[in-house]
Design a protein around this motif. Sequence first.
Motif, PDB file in Angstrom:
ATOM      1  N   ILE A  67      54.684  15.719  51.742  1.00 45.63           N
ATOM      2  CA  ILE A  67      55.381  14.845  50.787  1.00 45.63           C
ATOM      3  C   ILE A  67      54.427  14.218  49.772  1.00 45.63           C
ATOM      4  CG2 ILE A  67      56.743  12.686  50.574  1.00 45.63           C
ATOM      5  CD1 ILE A  67      58.373  14.918  51.838  1.00 45.63           C
ATOM      6  N   LEU A  68      53.248  13.778  50.234  1.00 46.96           N
ATOM      7  CA  LEU A  68      52.418  12.892  49.405  1.00 46.96           C
ATOM      8  C   LEU A  68      51.344  13.608  48.589  1.00 46.96           C
ATOM      9  CD1 LEU A  68      51.940  10.223  52.237  1.00 46.96           C
ATOM     10  CD2 LEU A  68      53.649  10.174  50.403  1.00 46.96           C
ATOM     11  N   ASN A  69      51.247  14.923  48.742  1.00 44.45           N
ATOM     12  CA  ASN A  69      50.207  15.673  48.023  1.00 44.45           C
ATOM     13  C   ASN A  69      48.795  15.213  48.365  1.00 44.45           C
ATOM     14  OD1 ASN A  69      51.590  17.663  46.573  1.00 44.45           O
ATOM     15  ND2 ASN A  69      52.178  16.210  44.970  1.00 44.45           N
ATOM     16  N   VAL A  70      48.599  14.796  49.591  1.00 46.41           N
ATOM     17  CA  VAL A  70      47.252  14.467  50.070  1.00 46.41           C
ATOM     18  C   VAL A  70      46.803  15.600  50.994  1.00 46.41           C
ATOM     19  CG1 VAL A  70      45.848  12.863  51.431  1.00 46.41           C
ATOM     20  CG2 VAL A  70      47.607  11.983  49.881  1.00 46.41           C
ATOM     21  N   THR A 129      51.846  15.025  59.053  1.00 43.91           N
ATOM     22  CA  THR A 129      52.009  16.063  58.020  1.00 43.91           C
ATOM     23  C   THR A 129      52.663  15.527  56.756  1.00 43.91           C
ATOM     24  OG1 THR A 129      54.248  16.763  58.593  1.00 43.91           O
ATOM     25  CG2 THR A 129      52.445  17.715  59.898  1.00 43.91           C
ATOM     26  N   ILE A 130      53.203  14.323  56.812  1.00 46.21           N
ATOM     27  CA  ILE A 130      53.803  13.720  55.610  1.00 46.21           C
ATOM     28  C   ILE A 130      52.788  13.727  54.465  1.00 46.21           C
ATOM     29  CG2 ILE A 130      54.939  11.641  54.688  1.00 46.21           C
ATOM     30  CD1 ILE A 130      56.359  13.119  57.119  1.00 46.21           C
ATOM     31  N   VAL A 138      61.590  17.539  56.421  1.00 43.54           N
ATOM     32  CA  VAL A 138      60.119  17.469  56.360  1.00 43.54           C
ATOM     33  C   VAL A 138      59.633  18.207  57.607  1.00 43.54           C
ATOM     34  CG1 VAL A 138      58.123  16.006  55.933  1.00 43.54           C
ATOM     35  CG2 VAL A 138      60.393  15.138  55.382  1.00 43.54           C
ATOM     36  N   LYS A 139      59.548  19.515  57.494  1.00 39.17           N
ATOM     37  CA  LYS A 139      59.474  20.337  58.701  1.00 39.17           C
ATOM     38  C   LYS A 139      58.152  20.226  59.459  1.00 39.17           C
ATOM     39  CE  LYS A 139      62.961  23.634  57.156  1.00 39.17           C
ATOM     40  NZ  LYS A 139      64.073  23.116  57.977  1.00 39.17           N
TER      41      LYS A 139
END
Lengths: 576, 74
Positions: A451-454, A446-447, A425-426
């Motif tokens: 990752i979460l498409n937010v 940045t997650i 998860v760069k």
Amino acid sequence: MDKILRVDMSALSTRIETVPAAWAGLGGRGLTSTIVAAEVPPTCHPLGANNKLVFAPGLLTGTPAANSGRLSAGAKSPLTGTIKESNAGGTAAQMLARLGIKALIIEGLPEADKWYSLHVSKDGVTIQEETELVGKGNFAVIEAVEARLGKKTGVLTIGPAGELKMTAANISVKDPDSKIRSHGRGGLGAVMGSKKIKFISIDDQGAPGVKIADPEKFKTAARTFAKALLDHPVSGEGLPTYGTNVLVNILNEAGGLPTRNFSTGQFAGAEKICGETMHDTIVARGGKPKHGCHAGCIIQCSQVYPDKEGKYKTSGFEYETIWGFGADCCIDDLDDIAEADNVMDDLGIDSIETAVMFAVAMEAGVLPFGDGKGVIRLLREEIGKGTPLGRILGNGAGSVGNAYGITRVPVVKNQGIPAYDPRSVKGIGITYATSTMGADHTAGYTIATNILNVGGYVDPLKKEGQVELSRNLQIATAAVDSTGMCIFIAFPALDIPECLPALIDMINARFGIALTGEDVTNLGKYVLKTERQFNIGAGFTNKHDRLPEFFYTEPVAPHNAVWDFTDEEIDEYWNF
Amino acid sequence: MHITVKLFATFRVGRFAAQAREYPEGTRIADVVRDLHIREAEIGTIMLNNRHAEPDQQLNDGDNLSIFPLVGGG
């Protein structure tokens, strides 16, 4: 009239000051970092007389704005050697704001080998000698302070870890149920312990309250803001149902769940510790799946987790804690992790630093991976009692790595890397590397986008777009951390167009000013640059904005990803 | 072909956590979503073999498909 309370522990004196004009527009992190940068010599010893511990409620704290009850604590960190801001829920922030206290600054060190407490009220702040509660855990402190001063008293306290000046020690804040929230990261509990302050009690009787310049405008904006929080699926449904621990499964599926001291990216026991299992367990045992850390929280991501008999075990049971003891330490028993969480609340020690530390200790052979009962025993018997081993453990992941000659030590600026592997998860790796705080996921989360498409989508496995993503989020976060808002308002703010303007409208209505979106962005930039200037003064350079070597050389499954940013690419972050 | 389908958070309610399911060749992710009566608008993240995926992607025998509503934390 807003005021600054200043406590000099060297002279054992206190005074009330007017708010300097330059500080009037600041709150929360913006204010604590400004004060620390202005008044603390960056090269000072964090546990010495020249460090200062500053508490500040946010710009909107004490108003009816939803989710605005967070308190910032700041100092030079004994863990990282950098400036530090750590924010927490609980009841203290709103009480301080209602008392018109813009900041509480604690400086100096007492000469005598005695412990003290502070009492904050409408009349200012007083210092008392404390004997009875020295050595006691946080739950006992809260109970005793309530018995002495009344159930409604606000409490900021340190446990044995803070008294022993361990660099993983936190400052605990009483929550609305007399349980505990934490200024967790960076060892601020050790700073409070160095000043020999066991606890701070707050009485807001007779408080003037927070005046709102334009009540009608405020009410309209507050309604729009609250609607955005409730309408967004993350803040309106996911977080209240499953808590932050909903993340175990999605990070595990993405191969970004650091496991076995960051040696792989997926945990076989994920289903046993995930948010879905936790929710079902809480419901089956008659606990509370949703709970707010402060009055006015409408997201309610917290919970009350009971034991098998249905009795209180822990609350504020977060993903990062469960990830750390779960996947990273390979403990697949949620009850053991809950017990550890409860013990850490009582000892007053950061559950992220401590979880990362235990995984390093397991790699070192101090105890086997998966040994939940061993973790609980070491917490109580070694850390809690301040034995030589306990002091090594209580000083965090870096300390254990040094003591045992371990090279896989996931820290940046000596602060433990939390729950998201930067190789897979760069974007979060850029945040860990560049944050003024040391490795801190909340500094630029940045997650959400990786990752979460937010807030859109940036591929977590590619380098493109990560520096810009992290920069934008770190700037926005520094501004949000100055408002007293919970960081989870960022989920709706990233997706719902009305949310951020409503937040700015509330600030404008509260103070009778006319900030624009650009002003708020500039506030975030100012905060980051102020913090960085402190760090530069303390001896930090761009060479400290790097991840540990093993991330570059050890590929992590399932994607066999490595950390592959060049120094120049990372340094581009500060180009603003 | 065999597809392992995993559902998370609210998508598990009234459905399942993980199931090995049979689908004909040429099945797309969107077909599985429809088969499970999940509205596409409710989907936050789809992962196919641990990588983010789009609904129009075709599945292959042995694939692992994970479907999440919009979730967050931190």
